[in-house]
Design an enzyme around this catalytic site. Structure first.
Site: not given
Length: 576
Positions: A122, A236, A238, A252, A255, A286, A351, A386
């Protein structure tokens, strides 16, 4: 609509039936403690079920060099040094145990041919440490927790809206609320209360949260009980939220789409991440990817609808169907778009609340005796950015710890003092709203608030805009005194929306005032009038009510973790 009031007693009340609430309830039940969990939406539809990409732990199944220390270093570094080092240590060191708990509950992790748990990259992780189940990871975690809760016969009320936590002399004694379907009031007496009711991202117009969740309930409940809010400004955005259709704006695109090799392009066809993070490209953090997309759109290189393109069509169809089934299905349902052939139009979307209720790292106590908070409702782990996959493991680790702490607190409580006055106040608050018959529409005011936050406290902020937002919020709160609330035969949704609006207004004020105080650019918090980080602002901002923002020192990073951290670069952070 019923107006009767029911009294219930339990040792520990858990508010919220997502991953954080259920894991806490499971721990309590396994320890033989009487527990009741309440939620305002069905437990199988809790927000956790939307989490797509995966859950982090340094299992070293794919990369033997990985360690919890490296996971901690990545988390602190990519949080721009605003995370609490002790909270980060607790989560990363206990992450593997969290995964084994899930396996014990029957979680169907994706596995390699030899049976090892698969792990994928990630953004901004040094190694592959994100375990997953397709791109339905959160849904499978929620299912596993619900199954375990059912085995333990944990009572769950999932049509109850909690309006107040009941406190006497800074000690919790329960909570007050009403049934969303028939209006029955509940006085729930409890030794301890656990707040696991999510964050505040629904106060923006384009958000990955659904219509009536994450409206800031946790913030309001905690503050009125005597708690405080930390880092409300650290939200955050996204990078990849859908633009269309309007009723699903912000939904969403996982990711995982970038993790599996998806490419971002602007309207000119340029792979624009080369400009912002040429080394990591689409696998950057992000905050950087969201800022990059925002900048491309703002500088006129966005799509006609105001977005950018995310393209996975070059990937083998088999990869998309196996690794991104939810993305494929979602786009087909919402837009009749086949992602194996065409790119997806996306834009940044609110997000995740990285700030939340102030808690102690060791047990997530709030400073109000008997009141605990965890998950997106709490603060401490994520700092100013995050890492994808860190929120789900936080629920598992702190669910166990908070359950253990609340169990001990309840067992050792010799007597409980209640307050008829506190209960009467909670009762009167609902009575007053039900009697309200003013000209203002609650839904319209919610939309006004979301427009204010989107306009003045989005991806990029400045002093003038934030002050403008506060002025609009003052005006909105004056209008809120003239709302009309009209429950009907279908239920008490209108009353719930009125409470959502109260929570959203409080969360908006906390966010705007904290954002105004943080005069720097750091992580997710971009101030165009202060484009650089300020070393003196490597602090947490703690909000305890209108106009009350304090600077809280952050402990130093332990040497063994600091040695594994690369410098936090500010390249690509300057926007105007």
């Amino acid at each position: 609509m019923k107006s009767n009031e029911q009294q219930i007693a339990t040792s520990v009340l858990v508010i919220g039936t997502g991953g954080a609430g259920l894991r806490t309830a499971i721990e309590l039940a396994e320890r033989g403690i009487d527990v009741l969990a309440v939620g305002k939406r069905p437990k199988n539809d809790a927000h956790t079920s939307l989490a797509a990409g995966g859950i982090n732990a340094a299992l070293s199944t794919m990369d033997p060099e990985d360690s919890w220390q490296q996971h901690a270093a990545d988390t602190l570094k990519e949080g721009y040094l605003l995370g609490d080092p002790e909270t980060v240590r607790i989560v990363t060191e206990n992450a593997a145990r969290g995964i084994s708990d899930l396996e014990r509950y029957g979680m169907p992790f994706a596995r390699e041919a030899d049976g090892r748990i698969s792990q994928r990259f990630f953004g901004a992780h040094t190694y592959r440490r994100t375990a997953f189940a397709g791109d339905y990871t959160g849904l499978e975690i929620q299912r596993a927790l619900i199954h375990r809760a059912a085995q333990l016969d944990i009572p769950i009320l999932d049509t109850v809206y909690i309006t107040r936590i009941l406190v006497r002399d800074n000690v919790v004694f329960g909570a007050y609320g009403f049934d969303l379907e028939d209006g029955t009031r509940y006085v729930i007496h409890a030794d301890a209360v656990v707040l696991a009711a999510g964050g505040h991202t629904r106060i923006w117009r384009r958000t990955s949260s659904r219509r009536d969740e994450n409206t800031g309930d946790s913030f309001r409940l905690a503050l009125l009980a005597g708690g405080r809010i930390r880092d409300a400004e650290l939200v955050q955005f996204h990078p990849s939220g859908l633009i269309a259709p309007e009723n699903a704006a912000g939904t969403l695109v996982s990711e995982a789409a970038r993790g599996e090799g998806g490419v971002l392009r602007n309207a000119l066809g340029e792979r624009f991440m080369k400009r912002y993070d040429p080394e990591r490209m689409e696998l950057s953090t992000r905050d950087r990817v969201a800022l990059a997309a925002y900048t491309e759109i703002k500088e006129g290189r966005g799509t006609p609808a105001g977005g950018v393109w995310l393209d996975v069509s070059h990937l083998p169809r088999e990869t998309i169907m196996q690794r991104l089934p939810r993305v494929y299905q979602t786009l087909l349902e919402l837009q009749m778009l086949d992602i194996t052939r065409e790119p997806i139009e996306i834009a940044p979307t609110a997000h995740y609340s990285m700030g939340g209720i102030w808690v102690r790292p060791e047990d997530h106590g709030t400073g109000v005796e008997g009141l605990y908070a965890l998950g997106e409702a709490a603060s401490g782990l994520h700092g100013a950015n995050r890492l994808g996959g860190n929120s789900l493991i936080e629920l598992l680790v702190y669910g166990r710890i908070v359950g253990e702490a609340a169990a001990g607190y309840s067992r050792n409580l010799h007597a409980q003092q209640r307050s008829a006055e506190a209960t009467a106040q909670a009762r009167a608050e609902i009575d007053d709203l039900l009697a309200a018959d003013g000209p203002e529409n609650v839904r319209a005011l919610q939309r006004t608030l979301r427009n204010t936050m989107t306009e003045h406290a989005g991806v990029v902020r400045d002093e003038e805009g934030l002050r403008g937002g506060l002025a609009e919020l003052d005006e909105l709160q004056t209008r809120m005194k003239d709302v009309g609330v009209h429950p009907d035969i279908a239920g008490c949704q209108d009353l719930a929306h009125a409470f959502d609006l109260k929570s959203a207004a409080l969360a908006a004020r906390a966010t705007l005032e904290s954002a105004l105080e943080r005069r720097e650019t750091r992580g997710c918090h971009n101030r165009s009038d202060y484009p650089h980080p300020d070393p003196s602002l490597r602090v947490n901002l703690v909000w305890s009510g209108p106009g009350q923002v304090e600077h809280e020192e952050i402990a130093p990073v332990p040497d063994e973790i600091a040695a594994l951290m690369r410098d936090v670069s500010t390249e690509g952070k300057l926007v105007e």
